[in-house]
Design an enzyme around this catalytic site. Structure first.
Site, PDB file in Angstrom:
ATOM      1  CE  LYS A   1     -22.870   2.146  36.450  1.00  0.00           C
ATOM      2  NZ  LYS A   1     -22.866   0.705  37.347  1.00  0.00           N
TER       3      LYS A   1
ATOM      4  CE  LYS B   1     -25.716   5.704  40.612  1.00  0.00           C
ATOM      5  NZ  LYS B   1     -26.412   4.693  40.650  1.00  0.00           N
TER       6      LYS B   1
ATOM      7  CE  LYS C   1     -22.030  -0.652  45.379  1.00  0.00           C
ATOM      8  NZ  LYS C   1     -22.889  -1.518  44.515  1.00  0.00           N
TER       9      LYS C   1
HETATM   10  N1  AQP Z   1     -27.103   7.687  45.262  1.00  0.00           N
HETATM   11  C1  AQP Z   1     -28.045   6.877  45.359  1.00  0.00           C
HETATM   12  N2  AQP Z   1     -29.184   7.197  45.825  1.00  0.00           N
HETATM   13  C2  AQP Z   1     -30.409   6.572  46.155  1.00  0.00           C
HETATM   14  N3  AQP Z   1     -30.023   5.096  45.983  1.00  0.00           N
HETATM   15  C3  AQP Z   1     -29.077   4.577  45.249  1.00  0.00           C
HETATM   16  N4  AQP Z   1     -28.679   3.447  44.860  1.00  0.00           N
HETATM   17  C4  AQP Z   1     -27.602   3.588  44.375  1.00  0.00           C
HETATM   18  N5  AQP Z   1     -26.949   4.630  44.632  1.00  0.00           N
HETATM   19  C5  AQP Z   1     -27.871   5.428  45.022  1.00  0.00           C
HETATM   20  C6  AQP Z   1     -29.423   2.245  45.077  1.00  0.00           C
HETATM   21  O1  AQP Z   1     -28.730   1.134  45.540  1.00  0.00           O
HETATM   22  C7  AQP Z   1     -29.455  -0.191  45.137  1.00  0.00           C
HETATM   23  C8  AQP Z   1     -28.281  -0.928  44.736  1.00  0.00           C
HETATM   24  O2  AQP Z   1     -27.621  -0.491  43.727  1.00  0.00           O
HETATM   25  P1  AQP Z   1     -26.740  -1.261  42.756  1.00  0.00           P
HETATM   26  O3  AQP Z   1     -26.263  -2.580  43.158  1.00  0.00           O
HETATM   27  O4  AQP Z   1     -27.141  -1.222  41.244  1.00  0.00           O
HETATM   28  O5  AQP Z   1     -25.582  -0.336  43.094  1.00  0.00           O
HETATM   29  P2  AQP Z   1     -25.235   0.797  42.088  1.00  0.00           P
HETATM   30  O6  AQP Z   1     -26.250   1.565  41.568  1.00  0.00           O
HETATM   31  O7  AQP Z   1     -24.261   0.034  41.232  1.00  0.00           O
HETATM   32  O8  AQP Z   1     -24.464   1.645  43.160  1.00  0.00           O
HETATM   33  P3  AQP Z   1     -23.697   2.564  42.796  1.00  0.00           P
HETATM   34  O9  AQP Z   1     -22.861   3.087  43.991  1.00  0.00           O
HETATM   35  O10 AQP Z   1     -24.194   3.652  41.854  1.00  0.00           O
HETATM   36  O11 AQP Z   1     -22.303   1.773  41.609  1.00  0.00           O
HETATM   37  P4  AQP Z   1     -21.845   2.185  40.438  1.00  0.00           P
HETATM   38  O12 AQP Z   1     -20.850   3.272  40.990  1.00  0.00           O
HETATM   39  O13 AQP Z   1     -21.197   1.163  40.077  1.00  0.00           O
HETATM   40  O14 AQP Z   1     -22.843   2.548  39.682  1.00  0.00           O
HETATM   41  C9  AQP Z   1     -30.391   0.356  44.067  1.00  0.00           C
HETATM   42  O15 AQP Z   1     -31.584  -0.065  44.332  1.00  0.00           O
HETATM   43  C10 AQP Z   1     -30.011   1.720  43.470  1.00  0.00           C
HETATM   44  O16 AQP Z   1     -31.090   2.147  43.047  1.00  0.00           O
END
Ligand code: AQP
Length: 297
Positions: A115, A198, A201
């Site tokens: 990040k 992966k 969002k």
């Molecule tokens: N691609 C994924 N596959 C499986 N599990 C996933 N999680 C996120 N992406 C995947 C799981 O979702 C939960 C919430 O995670 P978070 O609040 O940390 O969301 P995040 O990881 O910020 O989601 P994003 O979409 O990956 O956001 P960005 O783009 O900001 O990094 C966790 O349990 C995570 O493991």
């Protein structure tokens, strides 16, 4: 047994969040209650401060995420659903644990490296300290199980390292060591446009993910346009090696049906992607449209 997990209120829930984490949260609610345990799920609004967002946008995102979790099946009669920022002890314990965590440990976190990218000096301190706040979230409640996707495994290991050091430094068993609960079938759902990244969002391309608010036509279009390769599907999992995009679509189908990738390939092996994608889109619509309807209603 005490289960705890959180999600950042920063935008739409996507299929990765759902299959990797939230579906597991919903399934665990009854199991945990039957064992006399407790389930705690929170909106990680303190975590979302690592990025700038206006006050209004943050408030709207919180409400939307709470509604989405309820639409997915989080039931407030079975689980506690709360905002992290409303419980000051999360931030307080984070500060105490900052005295235990080591810079070297945090520097090794792959999510920090990904990040922050090349602009580490420009990244917020909160982004760097994020895993310590996550450790505080979990350790605060003497959590035994943390249902998360595979991307959070390293952060959970760090929480355990912090707990072990804190317990050793104080000479008392202050904190319980938490166990990650990672779904074997859908630990990491990948982008529909790039099998190495992966599903997330923050990916600028909406075509890379299935949002839980996508309608049937949008789901069908995204799956139809998902990147694949020219070969037909193999009959066994070994044949997916080196074919990240094909593997991802098979993984999604397997997770939706709660069956193994081998079972999916026993049905679709030898088939071209066209009919497989049509079946996958149909399966996704069956799974997600009731959630979408509850959310919009
Ligand atoms: N691609 C994924 N596959 C499986 N599990 C996933 N999680 C996120 N992406 C995947 C799981 O979702 C939960 C919430 O995670 P978070 O609040 O940390 O969301 P995040 O990881 O910020 O989601 P994003 O979409 O990956 O956001 P960005 O783009 O900001 O990094 C966790 O349990 C995570 O493991």
């Amino acid at each position: 047994m005490r289960v705890l997990s959180g999600i950042q209120p920063t935008g739409n829930l996507h299929l990765g969040n759902y299959l990797g984490a939230i579906r597991n949260w919903v399934r665990m609610q009854d199991e945990v209650a039957a064992k006399g345990g407790q389930s705690l799920y929170f909106l990680a609004d303190l975590h979302s401060l690592s990025d700038h967002m206006t006050r209004e946008a943050r408030r709207d995102a919180l409400t939307d995420m709470a509604a989405a979790l309820v639409a997915c099946g989080i039931d407030s009669t079975k689980s506690v659903l709360f905002n992290q920022a409303r419980v000051p002890a999360h931030a307080e314990l984070c500060w105490l644990l900052n005295g235990t965590a080591r810079m070297g440990w945090l520097n090794r976190m792959t999510q920090w490296k990904d990040k922050a990218g090349k602009n580490r000096d420009g990244a917020s301190v909160a982004l760097f300290d994020y895993p310590v706040l996550q450790a505080a979230d979990v350790l605060l409640y003497q959590t035994t199980h943390v249902p998360v996707g595979d991307d959070q495994k390293q952060h959970l290991e760090l929480a355990r390292d912090i707990a072990v050091k804190f317990n050793a430094d104080t000479g008392r068993e202050v904190f319980t060591l938490p166990e990650p609960t990672i779904p074997p079938a859908a630990a990491r759902i990948m982008s529909l446009r790039d099998g190495q990244a992966k599903m997330s969002k923050s990916d600028p391309s909406d075509m890379s993910r299935i949002n839980l608010t996508d309608d049937a036509d949008t789901i069908a279009q995204k799956v139809r346009k998902a990147k694949t390769d020219p070969e037909p599907l193999p009959s066994e999992v070994a044949g997916l090696e080196g074919r990240a995009e094909a593997k991802n679509l098979v993984t999604i189908m397997a997770a939706l049906d709660d069956r193994s990738a081998d079972a999916v390939l026993a049905e679709y092996g030898g088939s071209q992607f066209g009919p497989f994608k049509a079946a996958l889109a149909e399966r996704l619509v069956v799974e997600l449209s009731p959630i979408r309807e509850r959310y919009l209603g």
